[in-house]
Design a protein around this motif. Structure first.
Motif, short mmCIF file in Angstrom:
data_model
loop_
_atom_site.label_atom_id
_atom_site.label_comp_id
_atom_site.label_asym_id
_atom_site.label_seq_id
_atom_site.Cartn_x
_atom_site.Cartn_y
_atom_site.Cartn_z
N PHE A 153 0.85 -1.19 0.00
CA PHE A 153 0.00 0.00 0.00
C PHE A 153 0.89 1.24 0.00
O PHE A 153 1.73 1.42 0.89
CB PHE A 153 -0.92 0.00 1.21
N LEU A 154 0.66 2.10 -0.99
CA LEU A 154 1.47 3.31 -1.17
C LEU A 154 0.63 4.55 -0.93
O LEU A 154 -0.52 4.63 -1.38
CB LEU A 154 2.02 3.37 -2.59
N LEU A 155 1.20 5.52 -0.24
CA LEU A 155 0.61 6.86 -0.16
C LEU A 155 1.51 7.78 -0.97
O LEU A 155 2.73 7.83 -0.73
CB LEU A 155 0.52 7.34 1.29
N VAL A 202 0.05 9.42 8.88
CA VAL A 202 -0.61 8.11 8.93
C VAL A 202 -0.41 7.46 10.30
O VAL A 202 0.70 7.46 10.84
CB VAL A 202 -0.08 7.18 7.82
N GLN A 203 -1.48 6.89 10.84
CA GLN A 203 -1.41 6.22 12.15
C GLN A 203 -2.49 5.16 12.26
O GLN A 203 -3.37 5.04 11.40
CB GLN A 203 -1.56 7.24 13.28
N ASP A 204 -2.40 4.35 13.33
CA ASP A 204 -3.41 3.33 13.67
C ASP A 204 -3.69 2.37 12.51
O ASP A 204 -4.85 2.15 12.11
CB ASP A 204 -4.71 3.99 14.12
N ILE A 205 -2.64 1.78 11.96
CA ILE A 205 -2.78 0.86 10.83
C ILE A 205 -3.20 -0.53 11.31
O ILE A 205 -2.76 -1.00 12.36
CB ILE A 205 -1.45 0.77 10.06
N SER A 206 -4.05 -1.19 10.52
CA SER A 206 -4.41 -2.59 10.77
C SER A 206 -4.84 -3.22 9.46
O SER A 206 -5.19 -2.53 8.50
CB SER A 206 -5.52 -2.70 11.81
N ALA A 207 -4.83 -4.56 9.43
CA ALA A 207 -5.24 -5.30 8.24
C ALA A 207 -5.87 -6.61 8.67
O ALA A 207 -5.40 -7.26 9.60
CB ALA A 207 -4.06 -5.54 7.31
N SER A 219 6.75 5.68 2.67
CA SER A 219 5.36 5.81 2.22
C SER A 219 4.81 4.49 1.71
O SER A 219 3.91 4.48 0.86
CB SER A 219 5.27 6.88 1.12
N LEU A 220 5.32 3.37 2.22
CA LEU A 220 4.89 2.06 1.73
C LEU A 220 4.71 1.09 2.89
O LEU A 220 5.61 0.93 3.72
CB LEU A 220 5.90 1.51 0.72
N TRP A 221 3.52 0.45 2.93
CA TRP A 221 3.20 -0.53 3.96
C TRP A 221 2.85 -1.85 3.30
O TRP A 221 2.01 -1.88 2.38
CB TRP A 221 2.02 -0.04 4.81
N ARG A 222 3.45 -2.95 3.73
CA ARG A 222 3.25 -4.27 3.13
C ARG A 222 2.37 -5.13 4.02
O ARG A 222 2.64 -5.31 5.22
CB ARG A 222 4.59 -4.96 2.88
N VAL A 223 1.32 -5.70 3.41
CA VAL A 223 0.41 -6.61 4.10
C VAL A 223 0.60 -8.02 3.55
O VAL A 223 0.54 -8.23 2.33
CB VAL A 223 -1.06 -6.18 3.92
N ILE A 224 0.83 -8.99 4.43
CA ILE A 224 0.95 -10.39 4.03
C ILE A 224 -0.46 -10.97 3.89
O ILE A 224 -1.25 -10.95 4.84
CB ILE A 224 1.76 -11.20 5.06
N THR A 225 -0.79 -11.49 2.72
CA THR A 225 -2.17 -11.85 2.42
C THR A 225 -2.58 -13.21 2.97
O THR A 225 -3.78 -13.47 3.15
CB THR A 225 -2.40 -11.87 0.91
N LYS A 253 -5.69 5.68 9.87
CA LYS A 253 -6.16 7.04 10.07
C LYS A 253 -5.12 8.02 9.54
O LYS A 253 -3.93 7.70 9.50
CB LYS A 253 -6.46 7.31 11.54
N VAL A 254 -5.58 9.21 9.18
CA VAL A 254 -4.68 10.25 8.68
C VAL A 254 -4.98 11.56 9.41
O VAL A 254 -6.13 12.02 9.42
CB VAL A 254 -4.82 10.46 7.17
N TYR A 255 -3.96 12.13 10.03
CA TYR A 255 -4.11 13.45 10.66
C TYR A 255 -4.19 14.51 9.57
O TYR A 255 -3.33 14.58 8.68
CB TYR A 255 -2.94 13.73 11.59
#
Length: 279
Positions: free
Chosen positions: A41-43, A60-65, A81-87, A98-100
């Motif tokens: 996931f890229l912002l 960006v804060q409080d990330i979950s998947a 600016s990149l977050w990786r989620v294992i599927t 969330k985004v401030y």
């Protein structure tokens, strides 16, 4: 195996506590191929119409998947600016964060007790391999707020042909004044947040003249509907062009002064001209 072309993308934008300046975002990917091992996931570090590197990731804060059954999935931050989620071979992934947002004057992202504004690139992440797929967006406004945007849709449900189109349609959410008018049969909207000594009829008359003159120059409208978004506050100024809209800022009491009003109308003409030229 499910083809990636059949995958669906659904964004949800919430703002349950405006005084915190926090947008709540959910991105649901469905019908994913089980061969996909992770989603990145890229912002963006860019924003349409603003030619510099931005630092949107810092908010960006409080990330979950989770997967389709609500089971938590592992994720990690790979780059700024990149977050990786294992599927875990899941066909559905729901990514939340969330985004401030407390910056209106640079026309990026803002949320307070009075209204909300987003440039999508400052708030909404994407996955590169699915960047060109159609997307849906559901917005949950606070209180009795309504949504004004160039996106296709009605109420609080919108669609876009791909991510880049989605984030090229800024969104105003609040109690803004919306005035609809037509030029040569094509619908336009003047949307003003904030009070001042503006007169809607005068603005629509003068903006309509600009629209007609520029359409005569170019020969056709490159859109089916156009939205002029205006922030009218003591600290507002400048503007940004977008694919079928513009967001502009001006001070509340400039509209009765011929010189300052001429400056604002010049800004309108400048941003609108970008619809054809160097968008």
């Amino acid at each position: 195996m499910t083809s990636a072309q059949q995958s669906t993308i659904h964004y949800t934008l919430g703002m349950s506590s405006p005084s915190t300046h926090l947008f709540e975002i959910e991105i649901a990917y469905e019908n994913l191929s089980r061969d996909i091992q992770h989603l990145d996931f890229l912002l963006p570090v860019w924003r349409p119409g603003r030619y510099m590197v931005m630092d949107f990731a810092s908010g960006v804060q409080d990330i979950s998947a989770v997967d389709g059954n609500g089971k938590p999935l592992d994720w990690s931050k790979i780059e700024k600016s990149l977050w990786r989620v294992i599927t875990n071979t899941s066909e559905k992934i729901v990514f939340r964060y969330k985004v401030y947002a407390n910056e209106f004057n640079l026309r990026t992202r803002g949320l307070n007790d009075e209204h909300a504004f987003i440039d999508g690139s400052a708030v909404l992440m994407y996955v590169e391999q699915f960047r060109n797929l159609p997307v849906r967006l559901t917005i949950h406004p606070d209180k009795n707020w309504h949504v004004t945007t160039g996106l296709e849709g009605r109420g609080n449900e919108f669609t876009a042909p791909n991510y880049d189109y989605l984030v090229d349609c800024p969104i105003e959410i609040g109690n803004q004044h919306d005035f609809e008018f037509s030029v040569e049969g094509v619908p336009h909207v003047l949307s003003i947040y904030g009070e001042g000594n503006w007169n809607a009829d005068t603005l629509i008359r003068d903006i309509s003249s600009i629209v007609r003159a520029q359409k005569e120059l170019w020969g056709e409208f490159p859109y089916t509907r156009y939205v002029f978004l205006v922030h009218c506050t003591p600290s507002s100024g400048g503007g940004t062009e977008h694919i079928n809209s513009t967001i502009m800022g001006t001070r509340p009491y400039i509209f009765k002064n011929p010189e300052s009003y001429k400056g604002f109308i010049g800004l309108v003409s400048h941003e609108y001209f970008h619809t054809w030229n160097v968008k």
